[in-house]
Scaffold this motif. Structure first.
Motif, PDB file in Angstrom:
ATOM      1  N   ALA A 293     -36.843 -19.421 -11.993  1.00  0.00           N
ATOM      2  CA  ALA A 293     -38.174 -19.605 -11.393  1.00  0.00           C
ATOM      3  C   ALA A 293     -38.127 -20.729 -10.344  1.00  0.00           C
ATOM      4  CB  ALA A 293     -39.210 -19.910 -12.477  1.00  0.00           C
ATOM      5  N   VAL A 294     -37.417 -21.823 -10.651  1.00  0.00           N
ATOM      6  CA  VAL A 294     -37.333 -22.939  -9.687  1.00  0.00           C
ATOM      7  C   VAL A 294     -36.616 -22.481  -8.421  1.00  0.00           C
ATOM      8  CG1 VAL A 294     -36.279 -25.205  -9.249  1.00  0.00           C
ATOM      9  CG2 VAL A 294     -37.492 -24.779 -11.402  1.00  0.00           C
ATOM     10  N   ARG A 295     -35.495 -21.803  -8.603  1.00  0.00           N
ATOM     11  CA  ARG A 295     -34.738 -21.335  -7.420  1.00  0.00           C
ATOM     12  C   ARG A 295     -35.607 -20.434  -6.544  1.00  0.00           C
ATOM     13  NH1 ARG A 295     -29.354 -21.386  -6.845  1.00  0.00           N
ATOM     14  NH2 ARG A 295     -28.177 -22.593  -8.356  1.00  0.00           N
TER      15      ARG A 295
ATOM     16  N   PRO B 176     -33.979 -27.936  -0.306  1.00  0.00           N
ATOM     17  CA  PRO B 176     -34.009 -28.439  -1.691  1.00  0.00           C
ATOM     18  C   PRO B 176     -33.941 -29.969  -1.759  1.00  0.00           C
ATOM     19  CG  PRO B 176     -32.447 -26.634  -1.496  1.00  0.00           C
ATOM     20  CD  PRO B 176     -32.942 -26.923  -0.110  1.00  0.00           C
ATOM     21  N   ALA B 177     -33.332 -30.590  -0.725  1.00  0.00           N
ATOM     22  CA  ALA B 177     -33.227 -32.057  -0.735  1.00  0.00           C
ATOM     23  C   ALA B 177     -34.587 -32.722  -0.527  1.00  0.00           C
ATOM     24  CB  ALA B 177     -32.249 -32.514   0.338  1.00  0.00           C
TER      25      ALA B 177
ATOM     26  N   LEU C 163     -30.311 -25.439 -11.190  1.00  0.00           N
ATOM     27  CA  LEU C 163     -31.669 -25.338 -10.622  1.00  0.00           C
ATOM     28  C   LEU C 163     -31.656 -25.190  -9.102  1.00  0.00           C
ATOM     29  CD1 LEU C 163     -33.138 -28.234 -12.765  1.00  0.00           C
ATOM     30  CD2 LEU C 163     -34.073 -25.916 -12.789  1.00  0.00           C
ATOM     31  N   GLY C 164     -30.488 -25.412  -8.493  1.00  0.00           N
ATOM     32  CA  GLY C 164     -30.402 -25.345  -7.025  1.00  0.00           C
ATOM     33  C   GLY C 164     -31.033 -26.566  -6.367  1.00  0.00           C
ATOM     34  N   LEU C 165     -30.987 -27.709  -7.044  1.00  0.00           N
ATOM     35  CA  LEU C 165     -31.587 -28.932  -6.490  1.00  0.00           C
ATOM     36  C   LEU C 165     -30.511 -30.015  -6.377  1.00  0.00           C
ATOM     37  CD1 LEU C 165     -34.923 -28.940  -8.535  1.00  0.00           C
ATOM     38  CD2 LEU C 165     -34.614 -28.232  -6.149  1.00  0.00           C
ATOM     39  N   LYS C 166     -30.924 -31.167  -5.861  1.00  0.00           N
ATOM     40  CA  LYS C 166     -29.983 -32.272  -5.635  1.00  0.00           C
ATOM     41  C   LYS C 166     -29.745 -33.044  -6.938  1.00  0.00           C
ATOM     42  CE  LYS C 166     -31.598 -35.497  -3.281  1.00  0.00           C
ATOM     43  NZ  LYS C 166     -32.359 -36.458  -2.803  1.00  0.00           N
ATOM     44  N   PRO C 167     -28.485 -33.393  -7.269  1.00  0.00           N
ATOM     45  CA  PRO C 167     -28.274 -34.252  -8.443  1.00  0.00           C
ATOM     46  C   PRO C 167     -29.068 -35.546  -8.287  1.00  0.00           C
ATOM     47  CG  PRO C 167     -26.173 -33.431  -7.608  1.00  0.00           C
ATOM     48  CD  PRO C 167     -27.223 -33.013  -6.615  1.00  0.00           C
TER      49      PRO C 167
END
Ligand SMILES: Nc1ncnc2c1ncn2[C@@H]1O[C@H](COP(=O)(O)OP(=O)(O)O)[C@@H](O)[C@H]1O
Ligand SMILES: O=C(CO)[C@H](O)[C@H](O)COP(=O)(O)O
Length: 545
Positions: free
Chosen positions: A68-70, A80-81, A251-255
């Motif tokens: 869902a987040v992606r 995403p950043a 999640l396809g986000l930044k660590p």
């Protein structure tokens, strides 16, 4: 929600709110004015077993969250950043994990993928009754009676019925705390979950070891609550170092994106709405979903028999919370409709129209009545006490059951519409009964602010205003529960000083549905009196056998 605060800088920053309800996981991507740019949803599987058992899989839920987040991020087309923070809310299901975070089977299926006892599961009714019979002082802070839906009766059920699983468990989590642990590796629990559902005393910042010993869960206290929560933090607190590299990848986000300590789903609906208009102490948050919750904030603790709480700082920081609700609300409407001879035909129509059945019926009722308030006349002679899963508040009676009075031989869709209206009136009278019980104990409110999937329809909002006799406010947020979760992410990332500032900045009144005047209030008054009589009669019949 106002556009005045929009700046290029604000436009370049985003926050994500994630809501895991009973039926689905959803993600909403927001800008810093509280506008939702995109959302996405994945359904999650429910496993039903005899004995009111309902189970889920934490692995499936995490996968649904990630998908869902992606999807939300990609359909908004943002970098995403630019996501500055994430907040989670969830229904209060119990997640049981073994060493290394391995899922453990919570029921007779022995399937480790069924490692969650779902919030609505009623397997722990006998355990709740035994706990209530002990009358421990801690119960004063859950409305006088523990509910079988809460976590300590469920833990006791596990200890008594699945001792090998209880002993092997490394952590017992409320679902929202599981999600933040999964995202960050941080084992901190939110004050919201442990105070409302695990008997943590937030006003004294402590667990009560004596309670755990008395009810038969002394081992949890002896090990200093290591398996249920030693670090307990306010919702919105930044956890660990934010997203772990692994979770960020999923999640396809930044660590290291900040992640906030979470909230219960109903409380996220509260945070997403009660800051509006006259503010938290005037507004009762009504979260109308599969079940429903009524959330009332006060400056001083109020003890209302049968209404959970008072809970300190469990929703609005620094305020006390009384929480009532209906164990089945949207689910009760679904169940009611399923009995009708025209249900299958209507379901086909709703599929063709591409809307859920209750939405189709709300549209039909609104059209038929002309004015939404007049729809109550469609339900003349038909009365529903929709307590299919007991009465959570104000009777704290899980054994109560539904009543339908006034059925005839009609089998057409028109009579299904009437049944829907009668069911919705019954939901409204249950809400009115909670508001009146609280008022009798000195807790008064001015408005109802509505959220939840079943509260999105204007017809539903007007009927609830008429049935409860209180103005129903719809806020500008399309999805207040997701906004409430996103507010946590915004606070964790330092974009707002605290939850109070964020909630008042980001919510605003859209429409107020005032109770109708003229003959309608009298009709509802009479129907409400009938509702209470039917409730009392059913209780008497049950006791008499
Ligand atoms: N117009 C409506 N009238 C009554 N019930 C509705 C309406 N729309 C949706 N519902 C019910 O609301 C419930 C879903 O609520 P939602 O908040 O989306 O789910 P969850 O509780 O899983 O978060 C379902 O039981 C659905 O049938
Ligand atoms: O404990 C709760 C609120 O305090 C539950 O999480 C909530 O009532 C469940 O919501 P739904 O059934 O709509 O998913």
């Amino acid at each position: 929600m106002s556009d005045t605060s929009r700046t290029p800088e604000a436009d370049a920053k985003h926050v994500i709110g994630i809501d895991v309800g009973t039926g689905s996981a959803r993600a909403g991507l927001f800008d810093l004015t509280g506008r939702m740019l995109a959302s996405a949803k994945r359904n999650i599987t429910l496993f039903h077993e005899p004995g009111s058992m309902v189970e889920q899989s934490s692995t499936e839920i995490w996968a649904a969250v990630c998908a869902a987040v992606r999807e939300a991020v990609s359909s908004a087309g943002i970098d995403p950043a630019s996501v500055m923070g994430l907040g989670f809310d969830a229904t209060c299901s119990l997640v049981v994990l073994g060493e290394g975070g391995k899922p453990l089977p919570v029921g007779p299926s022995e399937d480790p993928n069924r490692d969650i006892i779902v919030w609505m599961d009623h397997r722990a009714v006998p355990q709740a009754e035994r706990i209530n019979a002990l009358g421990h002082d801690v119960l004063r802070y859950v409305g006088g009676r523990i509910s079988p839906e809460m976590e300590t009766p469920k833990l006791l059920w596990l200890k008594e019925n699945r001792p090998e699983v209880f002993d092997a468990a490394w952590q017992f989590f409320d679902l929202a705390d599981f999600l933040t642990w999964r995202a960050t590796g941080d084992l901190s629990r939110s004050t919201c979950t442990v105070t409302c559902k695990w008997t943590y005393l937030a006003h004294e910042k402590r667990w009560d070891g004596d309670y755990f010993h008395q009810i038969g869960l002394g081992s949890l206290a002896d090990e200093e609550f290591a398996r249920i929560g030693q670090a307990i933090v306010e919702p919105g607190s930044a956890l660990g170092r934010g997203l772990t590299a692994a979770a960020a990848g999923e999640l396809g986000l930044k660590p290291e994106t900040p992640v906030a300590a979470g909230l219960i789903d109903a409380h996220a609906g509260g945070i997403g709405t009660v800051g509006t208009g006259a503010g938290p102490q005037a507004n009762l948050a009504y979260v109308f979903g599969t079940s429903s919750c009524t959330m009332t904030s006060t400056a001083e603790p109020s003890f209302v028999p049968g209404v959970w709480g008072p809970y300190y700082s469990a929703m609005v920081p620094g305020l006390w919370l009384n929480e009532g609700g209906q164990s089945a609300a949207g689910a009760a409407i679904d169940q009611l409709l399923s009995f009708h001879p025209a249900a299958a035909e209507a379901r086909e129509l709703s599929k063709k129209a591409g809307v859920p059945l209750p939405v189709l019926l709300a549209d039909m009722a609104a059209r038929k009545a002309g004015r939404s308030s007049d729809a109550v006349t469609l339900a003349a002679g038909l009365h529903v006490v929709p307590e299919f899963l007991g009465n959570r508040a104000p009777f704290a009676d899980p054994h109560a059951r539904a009543i339908i009075a006034g059925l005839g031989m009609e089998d057409d869709i028109g009579s299904l519409v009437s049944l829907y209206v009668a069911g919705l009136c019954g939901i409204g009278y249950g809400l009115r009964q909670i508001i009146e019980t609280q008022a009798d104990a000195g807790v008064t409110i001015e408005n109802i602010v509505i959220s939840g999937g079943a509260g999105q329809h204007d017809f539903v909002r007007q009927l609830l205003a008429d049935a409860s006799g209180k103005p129903v406010i719809a806020t500008k947020a399309e999805e207040p529960v997701l906004l409430g979760a996103a507010i946590l992410g915004a606070v964790a990332s330092g974009l707002f000083a605290d939850v109070r500032e964020a909630m008042t900045t980001l919510s605003a009144v859209e429409t107020t549905f005032l109770p109708s005047e003229g003959p309608i209030p009298d009709i509802h008054h009479k129907r409400y009196e009938g509702f209470k009589e039917l409730q009392a009669l059913a209780r008497k019949l049950r006791i008499d056998g």
